[in-house]
Design a protein around this motif. Structure first.
Motif, mmCIF file in Angstrom:
data_model
loop_
_atom_site.group_PDB
_atom_site.id
_atom_site.type_symbol
_atom_site.label_atom_id
_atom_site.label_comp_id
_atom_site.label_asym_id
_atom_site.label_seq_id
_atom_site.Cartn_x
_atom_site.Cartn_y
_atom_site.Cartn_z
ATOM 1 N N GLN A 153 36.875 50.769 36.909
ATOM 2 C CA GLN A 153 37.517 49.392 37.140
ATOM 3 C C GLN A 153 39.117 49.866 37.673
ATOM 4 O O GLN A 153 39.905 49.289 38.344
ATOM 5 C CB GLN A 153 37.880 48.834 35.879
ATOM 6 C CG GLN A 153 38.846 47.547 35.652
ATOM 7 C CD GLN A 153 38.094 46.510 36.477
ATOM 8 O OE1 GLN A 153 37.010 46.123 36.743
ATOM 9 N NE2 GLN A 153 39.311 45.605 37.327
ATOM 10 N N SER A 154 39.461 51.131 37.115
ATOM 11 C CA SER A 154 41.027 51.711 37.709
ATOM 12 C C SER A 154 40.842 51.919 39.062
ATOM 13 O O SER A 154 41.596 51.644 39.962
ATOM 14 C CB SER A 154 41.469 52.672 36.862
ATOM 15 O OG SER A 154 40.464 53.606 36.948
ATOM 16 N N GLN A 155 39.757 52.454 39.726
ATOM 17 C CA GLN A 155 39.545 52.746 41.009
ATOM 18 C C GLN A 155 39.607 51.333 41.840
ATOM 19 O O GLN A 155 40.118 51.309 43.013
ATOM 20 C CB GLN A 155 38.250 53.235 41.415
ATOM 21 C CG GLN A 155 37.819 54.532 40.384
ATOM 22 C CD GLN A 155 38.404 55.750 40.913
ATOM 23 O OE1 GLN A 155 38.239 55.992 42.202
ATOM 24 N NE2 GLN A 155 38.942 56.421 40.285
ATOM 25 N N LEU A 156 38.795 50.228 41.191
ATOM 26 C CA LEU A 156 38.613 48.957 41.960
ATOM 27 C C LEU A 156 39.936 48.267 42.187
ATOM 28 O O LEU A 156 40.397 47.888 43.140
ATOM 29 C CB LEU A 156 37.812 48.270 40.952
ATOM 30 C CG LEU A 156 37.225 46.823 41.568
ATOM 31 C CD1 LEU A 156 36.579 47.019 42.949
ATOM 32 C CD2 LEU A 156 36.562 46.134 40.581
ATOM 33 N N ILE A 157 40.781 48.359 41.003
ATOM 34 C CA ILE A 157 42.140 47.640 40.998
ATOM 35 C C ILE A 157 42.933 48.164 42.075
ATOM 36 O O ILE A 157 43.759 47.747 42.825
ATOM 37 C CB ILE A 157 42.715 47.267 39.734
ATOM 38 C CG1 ILE A 157 43.450 45.962 39.793
ATOM 39 C CG2 ILE A 157 43.155 48.466 39.020
ATOM 40 C CD1 ILE A 157 42.755 44.826 39.861
ATOM 41 N N ASN A 158 43.016 49.451 41.845
ATOM 42 C CA ASN A 158 44.085 50.315 42.997
ATOM 43 C C ASN A 158 43.604 50.144 44.368
ATOM 44 O O ASN A 158 44.258 50.143 45.246
ATOM 45 C CB ASN A 158 43.961 51.843 42.563
ATOM 46 C CG ASN A 158 44.758 52.235 41.395
ATOM 47 O OD1 ASN A 158 45.668 51.359 41.205
ATOM 48 N ND2 ASN A 158 44.302 53.126 40.560
ATOM 49 N N LEU A 159 42.121 50.120 44.579
ATOM 50 C CA LEU A 159 41.856 50.020 45.815
ATOM 51 C C LEU A 159 42.115 48.651 46.696
ATOM 52 O O LEU A 159 42.733 48.449 47.556
ATOM 53 C CB LEU A 159 40.290 49.822 45.746
ATOM 54 C CG LEU A 159 39.255 49.743 47.167
ATOM 55 C CD1 LEU A 159 39.534 50.709 48.157
ATOM 56 C CD2 LEU A 159 37.878 49.720 46.904
ATOM 57 N N TRP A 160 42.059 47.563 45.598
ATOM 58 C CA TRP A 160 42.506 46.181 46.026
ATOM 59 C C TRP A 160 43.909 46.208 46.469
ATOM 60 O O TRP A 160 44.591 45.652 47.456
ATOM 61 C CB TRP A 160 42.101 45.139 44.949
ATOM 62 C CG TRP A 160 40.685 44.662 45.370
ATOM 63 C CD1 TRP A 160 39.732 44.995 44.401
ATOM 64 C CD2 TRP A 160 40.102 44.138 46.333
ATOM 65 N NE1 TRP A 160 38.475 44.204 44.750
ATOM 66 C CE2 TRP A 160 38.826 43.635 45.986
ATOM 67 C CE3 TRP A 160 40.530 43.611 47.524
ATOM 68 C CZ2 TRP A 160 37.842 43.182 46.901
ATOM 69 C CZ3 TRP A 160 39.625 42.755 48.281
ATOM 70 C CH2 TRP A 160 38.191 42.835 47.928
ATOM 71 N N GLN A 161 44.699 46.791 45.504
ATOM 72 C CA GLN A 161 46.089 46.763 45.671
ATOM 73 C C GLN A 161 46.467 47.521 46.881
ATOM 74 O O GLN A 161 47.353 47.058 47.781
ATOM 75 C CB GLN A 161 47.010 47.269 44.368
ATOM 76 C CG GLN A 161 48.389 47.125 44.608
ATOM 77 C CD GLN A 161 48.838 45.802 44.557
ATOM 78 O OE1 GLN A 161 49.017 45.010 44.034
ATOM 79 N NE2 GLN A 161 49.343 45.238 45.951
ATOM 80 N N LYS A 162 45.647 48.732 47.165
ATOM 81 C CA LYS A 162 46.152 49.471 48.167
ATOM 82 C C LYS A 162 46.036 48.783 49.482
ATOM 83 O O LYS A 162 46.729 48.772 50.710
ATOM 84 C CB LYS A 162 45.399 50.900 48.088
ATOM 85 C CG LYS A 162 46.069 51.751 48.981
ATOM 86 C CD LYS A 162 45.437 53.172 48.529
ATOM 87 C CE LYS A 162 44.299 53.476 49.541
ATOM 88 N NZ LYS A 162 43.068 54.302 49.241
ATOM 89 N N LYS A 163 44.701 48.050 49.596
ATOM 90 C CA LYS A 163 44.280 47.520 50.759
ATOM 91 C C LYS A 163 45.310 46.182 51.015
ATOM 92 O O LYS A 163 45.612 45.573 52.250
ATOM 93 C CB LYS A 163 42.954 47.038 50.606
ATOM 94 C CG LYS A 163 41.829 47.986 50.666
ATOM 95 C CD LYS A 163 41.736 49.133 51.794
ATOM 96 C CE LYS A 163 40.838 49.912 51.933
ATOM 97 N NZ LYS A 163 40.718 50.978 53.031
#
Ligand code: GLU
Length: 261
Positions: free
Chosen positions: A83-93
């Protein structure tokens, strides 16, 4: 005609299968493309809420696990890590468009209790008013069997209902509802989800996905009965949004069963 341009608030539900490749890699191109579409929708004044799967899948990748665990605690550990990977990924993109995200993790209990329900809907409203986008997922770490949505199709339908959204787009590897009794053609429009329509649904066989068409149809039923139109289509089609806006026949659109007052 899928009422995308006239919608004020939409939910986009994304399956793990379009965020992560079968080899366990992040599908950067697809995510970047979706971010561009989200930006364009926001530019048109449409409020966007994302329901993003992928926590368990990204957790599996991070832990180098190829086969979906069967034990609940292993799934929950993958979800917590992913989940932390996922939300970071969205924010980064989404940083490319200066779009900020807010994370909302829910269990079924949160929508059953009126106090928590109000807190959830108020928070989503506030995130939208601030110009950011809420990214919802099931709170897998604390979801025991009896309080689980179990799949994000169902979760997205309940979120659509709670937020009085106009349109729910369920995007996955599935291009639409296939008419398995008639040469596997896509049914482009469904007026009512009846027994005949339900008999066309099958489950999924993929390692990281849950639900298949069965959960998508049951989600479509919940959302359409809450006056929200539902679209099921391919998240891999980079021309999907332009096609919908041009009124081309693509995916399956389920008409809402009522009009909101
Ligand atoms: N909550 C699960 C996850 O993030 C997804 C469930 C689903 O794909 O429906 O991995």
């Amino acid at each position: 005609m899928i009422p995308l341009s006239s919608a004020k608030r939409i939910i986009i539900k994304l399956g793990t299968g379009i965020l992560r490749t079968d080899e366990g890699l992040i599908n950067d191109l697809c995510i970047e493309h979706l971010c561009k579409e989200i930006h364009q929708l926001k530019q048109k004044g449409i409020e966007v809420i994302l329901v993003s799967s992928g926590a368990i899948g990204l957790g599996m990748s991070r832990l180098k696990i190829n086969k979906r665990p069967t034990e609940l605690k292993q799934l929950q550990a993958c979800a917590a890590i992913g989940q932390s990977q996922l939300i970071n990924l969205w924010q980064k993109k989404l940083d490319a468009y200066e779009i900020t995200v807010g994370q909302i993790l829910l269990t079924r209990e949160d929508l059953d209790s009126s106090k928590r329900y109000t807190a959830v809907t108020n928070t989503i409203q506030q995130i939208l008013e601030s110009g950011a986008i809420p990214i919802v997922n099931e709170n897998d770490t604390v979801s025991a069997e009896e309080i689980k949505f179990g799949d994000n199709d169902t979760l997205s339908a309940f979120v659509a209902k709670a937020t009085e959204s106009d349109l729910l787009l369920i995007l996955s590897n599935i291009p639409g509802l296939m008419d398995t009794k008639n040469q596997n053609t896509i049914i482009h429009q469904v007026e009512t989800i009846n027994k005949d329509i339900e008999s066309l649904a099958t489950d999924t066989q993929k390692e990281t996905s849950v639900g298949g068409m069965i959960s998508k149809l049951s989600a479509a039923k919940i959302a359409t009965e809450a006056c929200c139109g539902v679209f099921i289509g391919s998240g891999n089609d980079t021309e999907l949004f332009p096609k919908i806006l041009k009124g081309e026949s693509v995916g399956t659109y389920f008409k809402p069963a009522c009009k909101r007052l």
